[in-house]
Design an enzyme around this catalytic site. Structure first.
Site: not given
Length: 132
Positions: A29, A93, A95
């Site tokens: 990220d 998505h 994380h």
């Protein structure tokens, strides 16, 4: 119109790639909540995680588990946390956020500053510790 994540998968936008298989892609990220914060995505563009077919969701979770194990091996956090929010980019998505101490507050709004060299080194460290 393709999401930013689809553009990353296609190589149209650079990323710090961690891992890839036929159906999934993992990368750091660029606004990390912790050192090693990684995103795992399906290559197939689907906006909402729970709109994935059950087998696709299971496969993404299994891919994410392998990536998390690589993070754990490379960076030695207490454990790797998981956040699934899905609001900032219209592409499913997960994380993966390493937790280095019990008092570590982490959320997607918090950001740690890392240089490009640090990001590259982290990506290399993690990717070398992943077995797909």
């Amino acid at each position: 119109m393709s999401s930013i994540f689809t553009k990353i998968v296609k190589g149209e936008i650079p990323s710090y790639k961690i891992a890839e298989d036929k159906k999934h892609f993992a990368f750091l990220d660029i606004n990390p909540a912790a050192k090693g914060h990684t995103l795992c995505i399906p290559k197939k563009e689907v906006d909402y995680l729970f709109d994935l077919e059950p087998d696709e969701l299971a496969a993404l979770t299994q891919f994410s588990q392998k990536v998390a194990m690589g993070i754990d091996k490379a960076l030695k956090p207490i454990r790797t946390g998981v956040i699934v929010e899905g609001l900032e980019v219209p592409h499913a998505h997960i994380h993966l956020i390493p937790i280095y101490k019990e008092s570590q507050a982490f959320s997607l709004g918090k950001k740690v500053e890392l240089t490009k060299d640090e990001m590259k080194k982290l990506a290399d460290q993690i990717s070398q510790n992943i077995t797909l």
